[in-house]
Structures are given as structure tokens and as C-alpha cells.
Write a protein that holds these residues in place. Structure first.
Motif, short mmCIF file in Angstrom:
data_model
loop_
_atom_site.label_atom_id
_atom_site.label_comp_id
_atom_site.label_asym_id
_atom_site.label_seq_id
_atom_site.Cartn_x
_atom_site.Cartn_y
_atom_site.Cartn_z
N TRP A 1 1.94 4.22 179.75
CA TRP A 1 1.88 3.56 181.05
C TRP A 1 0.44 3.33 181.51
O TRP A 1 0.14 3.33 182.70
CB TRP A 1 2.73 4.27 182.12
CG TRP A 1 2.36 5.68 182.48
CD1 TRP A 1 1.50 6.06 183.48
CD2 TRP A 1 2.87 6.88 181.91
NE1 TRP A 1 1.44 7.43 183.55
CE2 TRP A 1 2.28 7.97 182.61
CE3 TRP A 1 3.78 7.17 180.88
CZ2 TRP A 1 2.56 9.30 182.29
CZ3 TRP A 1 4.05 8.50 180.58
CH2 TRP A 1 3.46 9.54 181.28
N GLU B 1 -7.51 2.30 182.59
CA GLU B 1 -6.57 2.82 181.58
C GLU B 1 -6.53 1.92 180.35
O GLU B 1 -6.52 2.40 179.21
CB GLU B 1 -5.17 2.92 182.18
CG GLU B 1 -5.03 4.01 183.24
CD GLU B 1 -3.68 3.99 183.94
OE1 GLU B 1 -3.21 5.04 184.37
OE2 GLU B 1 -3.09 2.89 184.07
N GLY C 1 2.22 3.33 186.68
CA GLY C 1 1.46 4.57 186.86
C GLY C 1 2.31 5.80 186.56
O GLY C 1 3.27 5.74 185.79
N GLY C 2 1.97 6.92 187.22
CA GLY C 2 2.66 8.17 186.98
C GLY C 2 4.15 8.10 187.28
O GLY C 2 4.92 8.95 186.84
N GLN D 1 3.22 8.35 174.98
CA GLN D 1 2.46 9.11 175.98
C GLN D 1 3.45 9.95 176.76
O GLN D 1 4.44 9.43 177.28
CB GLN D 1 1.75 8.15 176.94
CG GLN D 1 1.00 8.84 178.06
CD GLN D 1 0.66 7.92 179.23
OE1 GLN D 1 0.97 6.73 179.19
NE2 GLN D 1 0.05 8.46 180.26
N HIS E 1 -6.30 16.01 182.70
CA HIS E 1 -6.58 15.42 184.01
C HIS E 1 -6.37 16.51 185.05
O HIS E 1 -5.70 17.49 184.80
CB HIS E 1 -5.56 14.31 184.31
CG HIS E 1 -5.95 12.96 183.79
ND1 HIS E 1 -7.12 12.33 184.18
CD2 HIS E 1 -5.31 12.09 182.96
CE1 HIS E 1 -7.17 11.12 183.59
NE2 HIS E 1 -6.10 10.96 182.84
N TRP F 1 5.48 9.01 193.34
CA TRP F 1 4.60 9.86 192.52
C TRP F 1 3.23 10.03 193.17
O TRP F 1 2.59 11.07 193.02
CB TRP F 1 4.48 9.31 191.10
CG TRP F 1 3.62 8.10 190.95
CD1 TRP F 1 4.02 6.80 191.07
CD2 TRP F 1 2.20 8.07 190.68
NE1 TRP F 1 2.93 5.97 190.87
CE2 TRP F 1 1.83 6.72 190.63
CE3 TRP F 1 1.24 9.06 190.46
CZ2 TRP F 1 0.50 6.32 190.38
CZ3 TRP F 1 -0.08 8.66 190.21
CH2 TRP F 1 -0.43 7.30 190.18
N ASN G 1 -2.83 18.10 184.58
CA ASN G 1 -1.82 17.53 183.67
C ASN G 1 -2.54 17.03 182.43
O ASN G 1 -3.74 16.75 182.48
CB ASN G 1 -0.98 16.43 184.32
CG ASN G 1 -1.77 15.21 184.71
OD1 ASN G 1 -2.70 15.31 185.51
ND2 ASN G 1 -1.43 14.07 184.20
N ASP H 1 -2.23 14.36 179.15
CA ASP H 1 -1.52 13.31 178.41
C ASP H 1 -1.47 13.72 176.95
O ASP H 1 -2.49 14.06 176.36
CB ASP H 1 -2.28 11.98 178.54
CG ASP H 1 -2.24 11.44 179.96
OD1 ASP H 1 -1.15 11.24 180.50
OD2 ASP H 1 -3.33 11.20 180.54
N LYS I 1 -11.59 7.28 180.34
CA LYS I 1 -10.32 7.57 181.03
C LYS I 1 -10.52 8.31 182.35
O LYS I 1 -9.69 8.23 183.25
CB LYS I 1 -9.42 8.40 180.10
CG LYS I 1 -8.01 8.65 180.62
CD LYS I 1 -7.21 7.35 180.70
CE LYS I 1 -5.77 7.58 181.08
NZ LYS I 1 -5.59 8.05 182.46
C1 BGC Z 1 -1.23 10.15 183.66
C2 BGC Z 1 -2.56 9.44 183.61
C3 BGC Z 1 -2.42 8.07 184.24
C4 BGC Z 1 -1.86 8.19 185.64
C5 BGC Z 1 -1.70 6.88 186.39
C6 BGC Z 1 -0.67 10.13 185.06
O1 BGC Z 1 0.63 10.68 185.06
O2 BGC Z 1 -1.36 11.47 183.22
O3 BGC Z 1 -3.01 9.30 182.29
O4 BGC Z 1 -3.67 7.43 184.25
O5 BGC Z 1 -0.58 8.79 185.56
O6 BGC Z 1 -1.09 5.91 185.63
#
Ligand code: BGC
Length: 416
Positions: free
Chosen positions: A31, A37, A63-64, A86, A139, A187, A297, A299, A335
Motif C-alpha cells: 500500500w 512511499e 495508507g495504513g 507488505q 517505523h 487508521w 510498527n 513493514d 521511506k
Molecule cells: C505502514 C507504512 C506506510 C503507512 C501509510 C503504515 O501502516 O507501516 O509503511 O507508509 O502505513 O501508508
């Protein structure tokens, strides 16, 4: 041709025709669709291309909170799993429990992953003692991103307490700026909630409520106060926040329309992609009240069971590239995250990256490192989604803070 051989061949042909993946190619579901990204994905695609591995892109925007896991479920149900996905925290464990993930033990042993991947990540990369995913980064979610010029214009120093943070946002608002850039998506609401829970309750409370799911903690006065802080934040977002993508909120800080954004350090990827430098045009600091702790978190790329030997080879090549020290630096610089290995020097990273690496190590050593609820590292997806619903309903005014805490207790109980 023996019957066995025939069976093997037809299985391989089937695998090829259903996945449409050619030899030495990976199909990657992710995503990562914002500017920063996409640039990070580019580093991975280029690294693999240099090793002769093709890339079939399967992006799912959002996104998340993207529908990536729903898309994945449909693909797997149809017998057509992508080669690499991912994935975050507890989802990896769920897929591994289903027996859907490939075993990466041989590669992990050859490259010594056990010795360099921190324990907090291995808890999610391994299942039943076996490696099932390759972590690409770490992250963390308890960051504030700030526009330096606006801070200077308003005479604001980096706030070190909740009260100072609120005062800074009041000053921005009084001067006609948006105080807090935010996108109203479940989220994103949950991402700022991580920090409110940690900021009000501290590490033991975060553990009890978000990880151990203790009903007494979930329904406590401390939780009510965390929801009250969410109301304070809600008062500082602009009228158009609803549904806004996170990177558009980051853009508001980049272009000086807004003072702050509370967001994971993927936001840094947007600043960097816009040509800005940490410590100059923008600043990062921990959400006031959460200093000394890190809600993280990671990835990871989960590799799905595939029968085509060429696809299996490509998976291993990808996992190997992902864990290589050179790639961990190249990818994470773009990133906004920090490496998933403990043996990478921080000197190539910018001010926020260096701070992030030092604070991650410190938090891990001092019991201050916790999985982010918002990003699947504190509890399983069913509980996480139940929490999202309550947090978002409250943020949009459906419940007052006391009702929200009570609803959280019920929702979590039902989800377990
Ligand atoms: C991911 C990130 C991503 C973010 C927004 C998060 O859940 O770990 O890699 O950039 O979502 O998309």
C-alpha cells in the motif's frame, strides 16, 4: 515422462497461468502509493532489477487503512497468492497460522538474521520458531512533524509538555493557520490515539490496555482522559479533515498551511520527497508526554507458498536483498523509517533518522518499546478493528469520552 514428472509440470504450468508471474519475477502487493512511499518502492524495484529479478506491481491505495488485506484474502481464496506481500505484525502471525507462508529458515541461517534483527521484530517475523517474513524497516507512530518557518513566525519552541503542545496549537490557530493537519480516516484517528494513550497513561498503562486488553484499564479514568485529549486534538483540525489522505495532511505542513501533524515517520518520506531537510525546513519531536517510549510498527514482506521453483528463487532473492545492510540504508533513507537491523551505523541518516535509531535502541533496552495498536503490532486484527470503530465514532462526536471508554471495553470483549 513419469506420472510424477507430469504432475509436477502441470502444477508449474498452473502456477504460472494463475499467478501470471514469469520466471525470476516477483509480484508484490503493498500500500505504498504516496510520493515518498512510491520513491521507496522504487529503491526496492531497482535493487531487484540489478539482480535480474522483475517486478510486477500490485499497489492498493489507502495508507495504513488500505484494503490490501481484503484484496490478499480474495487472491489467496482464488488460489492465486501474490509472491510477496507488505504485512504488519499480527497479520503475519495469522497467515502463518493458516500455513500460507513460505519457510525462510535456510536463508535466515545463512545470513545470520537471528543475530541482527531485534527481538521485538523477530516476534512477528517468525512463527513457531520459523522465519516467515523479511522485515524491511522499523517505523514509529509517536512523532509530531512541524513546519520550522511557521514555528519561527509564531515564536514557538518545540513543546515538551502536553500543555505547551496545546498552547502552540492555540497560537497557530489565533494567527489563522491550521494547528493540526489530520485526515479523518479510522487508521489515522487510531494513529494519534496510540500517543494519547501512551501520553496520559505511560508504558504500564499502554501495555495493560492495548496489549493485554485488560478491561479495567480499557474502561478506566485514564482511558477517559486519553479520549478527552482526542477531543482537544479534534478542536484543532480544519473543517475539511474528513476522509483526507495522510500524505495530503503532511503536504499541509510542508506548504506552511498547517503547523503540526501527528503521524508515523512515513511522513518524513513526504518531506524528503519534497526536497526538504530534517532540522531545517521541518522538525520532528516525540508527541509530548510520550518521550522515552516508542510505539513501533515494522513493514515486513511475507512470502506466500508458491509451487513454481523460479518464483521460489525470486522470493529468496527478494528476501535476501531486503535484509542486506546496503538496501536497509538506501530504502529507509527514502521511506522515513529506520533499519530493521541493529548493526547499521546511523551516520548516513538525517537528524530525525538518527534520533529515531537512538530512541529505538534506548526504548528497547529500557522497556519503553511497544507495538503500535493502530498499525497491527499490539493486538490481533479483529481487536484492532473493534478499537478503530470506537475511536473514530468518538472522534466524530458519536460518543463522549466516558461512553467511548465504556464502548471500548465492550467492543474489545466481543472481538476476542
Ligand atoms: C505502514 C507504512 C506506510 C503507512 C501509510 C503504515 O501502516 O507501516 O509503511 O507508509 O502505513 O501508508
Amino acid at each position: 515422462m513419469t506420472m510424477m514428472k507430469k504432475l509436477h509440470m502441470s502444477a508449474a504450468i498452473l502456477a504460472l497461468s494463475t499467478t501470471a508471474v514469469a520466471a525470476q519475477e516477483v509480484e508484490v502487493l503493498h500500500w505504498w502509493t504516496s510520493g515518498g512511499e512510491a520513491a521507496a518502492v522504487g529503491t526496492l524495484r531497482d535493487t531487484l532489477a540489478a539482480g535480474g529479478i522483475g517486478w510486477q506491481d500490485m499497489p492498493v491505495a489507502g495508507g495504513g487503512g488500505s484494503d490490501a488485506m481484503t484484496v490478499l484474502r480474495a487472491r489467496v481464496t482464488a488460489g492465486d497468492a501474490p509472491t510477496a506481500v507488505q504485512m504488519l505484525g499480527f497479520s503475519i502471525q495469522d497467515w502463518a497460522a493458516e500455513g500460507a507462508l513460505a519457510n525462510l529458515d535456510a536463508l535466515a541461517a545463512e545470513q545470520g538474521w537471528n543475530d541482527v534483527v531485534p527481538a521485538a521484530l523477530q516476534a512477528f517475523s517468525t512463527y513457531d520458531g520459523h522465519w516467515v517474513a523479511a522485515p524491511v524497516n522499523v517505523h514509529s507512530t509517536n512523532w509530531v512533524w512541524a513546519n520550522s518557518a511557521l514555528m519561527a513566525e509564531l515564536g514557538i519552541e518545540q513543546p515538551t509538555s502536553w500543555d505547551e503542545f496545546v498552547a502552540a496549537m492555540e497560537a497557530a490557530e489565533a494567527a489563522g493557520h491550521v494547528a493540526l493537519a489530520h485526515g479523518g480516516q479510522a487508521w489515522q484517528d487510531a494513529t494519534i490515539f496510540d500517543s494519547m494513550v501512551m501520553g496520559v497513561g505511560g508504558p504500564d498503562f499502554y501495555q495493560a490496555a492495548m496489549v493485554d486488553l485488560d478491561p479495567a484499564a480499557l474502561g478506566s479514568d485514564t482511558m477517559v482522559e486519553a479520549f478527552q485529549r482526542m477531543e482537544t486534538l479534534r478542536g484543532f483540525v480544519d473543517d475539511n479533515f474528513s476522509g483526507r489522505d495522510w500524505n495530503l495532511a503532511t503536504a499541509m505542513v510542508i506548504n506552511g498551511e498547517a503547523l503540526f501533524q501527528i503521524m508515523g515517520d512515513w511522513a518524513k518520506g513526504e518531506f524528503v520527497n519534497a526536497g526538504l531537510t530534517a532540522g531545517n525546513e521541518f522538525q520532528c519531536f516525540r508527541v509530548p508526554g510520550t518521550e522515552g517510549t516508542v510505539t513501533f510498527n515494522s513493514d515486513q514482506f511475507a512470502m506466500f507458498n508458491v509451487s513454481d521453483p523460479a518464483a521460489q528463487e525470486a522470493q529468496l532473492a527478494m528476501a535476501s536483498a531486503v535484509l542486506s545492510p546496503e538496501f536497509q540504508v538506501a530504502f529507509n533513507l527514502v521511506k522515513g523509517s529506520v533499519p530493521a537491523r541493529t548493526d547499521i551505523p546511523s551516520d548516513q541518516f538525517d537528524a530525525c533518522g538518527q534520533m529515531g535509531m537512538a530512541q529505538l535502541a534506548e526504548a528497547a533496552a529500557n522497556g519503553g518499546l511497544f507495538g503500535s495498536m493502530a498499525h497491527g503490532h499490539a493486538n490481533p486484527p479483529a481487536v484492532q478493528n473493534a478499537m478503530y470503530d470506537v475511536i473514530t465514532a468518538h472522534f466524530n462526536g458519536e460518543y463522549d469520552a466516558a461512553t467511548a471508554a465504556a464502548e471500548l471495553v465492550t467492543a474489545v470483549e466481543i472481538a476476542q
